[in-house]
Design an enzyme around this catalytic site. Structure first.
Site, short mmCIF file in Angstrom:
data_model
loop_
_atom_site.label_atom_id
_atom_site.label_comp_id
_atom_site.label_asym_id
_atom_site.label_seq_id
_atom_site.Cartn_x
_atom_site.Cartn_y
_atom_site.Cartn_z
CG HIS A 399 -23.76 -19.60 -20.76
ND1 HIS A 399 -22.67 -18.89 -20.31
CD2 HIS A 399 -23.92 -20.61 -19.87
CE1 HIS A 399 -22.21 -19.43 -19.20
NE2 HIS A 399 -22.95 -20.48 -18.91
CG ASP A 403 -19.37 -15.09 -18.21
OD1 ASP A 403 -19.57 -15.72 -19.27
OD2 ASP A 403 -18.38 -14.34 -18.03
#
Length: 427
Positions: A399, A403
């Site tokens: 992450h 995204d």
């Protein structure tokens, strides 16, 4: 009385040390030139080192799990044939076998409760020569698929691998355990039957330790998230069936080569997926080529052989390379360069499938893709019930780099390609 010190050679570029995975000899053993001494692991490759001289082992560097530096002493061998140490070892071995074929050990062993073959010959039939019996047993055992570690353990226990039953392609440590527990010739107990087994302490060394360290580092440093999508592979499976029916002398296709084609075709629009993150330098490298890691289960543990430039290969070439690399990894013959440098990893449980997975990222990559089992289920199409072949596809991402929108959009691109498989061959 001369001694030869065998130092650990440079067995991998940029490697400063290697781990002892298994010894094939012990102090006091007589060894011949080119006889295996030890399995040493560097990076993710395991290498068997052989003796350059004949003699008697008088010193070993350490125990399995210990690290040995390049150039440091690994084994000390006394090179004169007639020494007291050798004589003390010879005295506890079968004289005929040791005299005619030093270095070959008897397979029959009290560990399994069996007598040597010459003691159980039917009346009236001539007993074979001991050396012929041993060599025949060794040759038969060599035909059995097993890792070097399993072979070493079987040799130490005096177990003939040809007598060990397995439900897998290769004999595993658990198969040896079952053989020793239930006795020769009995194999596995019938379904439903069980027997209490003693507790077992297993030292975490070699590949198992590397896997533990890498997975712990991945989960510790990478904030994972996983996205799962359902894909209708009915048309894809139909096309695969047609391709296999007309493949000629080309390899049979599984779903994996077709999925890899989709993975590579979708990458140019989502370069953040095919990347590596150097978190210490704070640099993300988005790779133009897809060097695809294939998570492969072996007796030694999980290995990741790499398909180089997967984007340049067609489905048949991918199928051949998947087979070649998988066999190399499982047999312990994969080269170091075939086990490193991946930019994206694909992991599949094969027939075990599963509904969904949350795979752990192969650090320093930023994504890992996991196709799951194909199942038939009723679906609604144009207001009517139909039967479809459905597969869940999982992706785990870093992450810090990827995204959620990027991951979901990439999987939707894969879904379009896999549900309309003619697009896979669109130039």
């Amino acid at each position: 009385m001369a001694r030869f010190t065998f130092t650990l050679p440079d067995i991998g570029e940029g490697i400063s040390e290697a781990e002892i995975v298994a010894w094939h000899v012990k102090i006091g053993d007589r060894v011949e030139e080119d006889q295996g001494l030890a399995d040493m692991m560097t990076d993710k490759a395991t290498v068997e080192l052989e003796s350059p001289v004949a003699g008697t082992v008088v010193e070993l560097a350490g125990e399995p799990g210990d690290q040995v530096s390049i150039g440091a002493m690994l084994v000390v061998i006394e090179t004169e044939a007639e020494v007291e140490a050798a004589a003390s070892v010879e005295s506890i071995k079968e004289p005929v076998v040791e005299a005619e074929n030093p270095g070959v050990e008897e397979v029959a062993s009290a560990a399994t409760g069996t007598a040597p073959a010459e003691d159980v010959q039917p009346a009236g039939e001539p007993a074979p020569q001991p050396i012929e019996h041993v060599v025949a047993q060794e040759a038969k055992a060599e035909q059995v698929l097993a890792s070097p570690a399993v072979r070493a353990r079987a040799k130490e226990l005096g177990v003939d691998l040809a007598q060990v039953r397995t439900t897998a392609e290769r004999i595993r440590h658990s198969d040896l355990d079952a053989f020793l527990l239930y006795g020769q010739g009995q194999g596995y107990r019938p379904a439903g039957a069980s027997r209490k087994r003693p507790d077992e302490s297993v030292k975490v060394i070699g590949m198992r330790r590397r896997i533990a360290e890498n997975m712990a580092a991945s989960k510790r440093h990478i904030p994972h998230f996983t996205y799962v999508e359902e894909i209708d592979v009915t048309a894809l499976e139909a096309m695969r069936g047609d391709l296999n029916a007309n493949r000629g002398d080309r390899p049979k296709l599984t779903l994996l080569p077709l999925i890899i084609v989709a993975v590579c075709k979708a990458i140019p629009d989502f370069p953040m997926i095919n990347a590596r993150y150097d978190d210490e330098a704070g640099v993300v490298t988005r790779h133009g080529s897809v060097h695809l890691g294939m998570a492969t289960q072996t007796d030694a543990g999980l290995m990741v052989p790499v398909i180089r430039d997967a984007q340049d290969r067609n489905v048949w070439q991918l199928a051949s390379e998947i087979r070649r690399l998988s066999e190399a990894a499982r047999s312990g013959k994969a080269r170091s360069e075939e086990l490193s440098g991946s930019t994206l990893t694909l992991t599949s449980l094969g027939p075990l499938g599963g509904i969904a997975t949350t795979p752990v990222i192969n650090r320093p990559e930023v994504a890992i893709i996991g196709p799951n089992r194909v199942i038939e289920r009723p679906v609604i199409r144009d207001g009517e019930i139909a039967v479809a072949k459905l597969m869940n596809l999982s992706i785990s991402c870093d992450h810090r780099v990827v995204d959620g929108w990027d991951a979901a959009s990439y999987v939707q691109a894969l879904r379009r390609l896999l549900e309309t498989p003619v697009l896979l061959f669109d130039q």
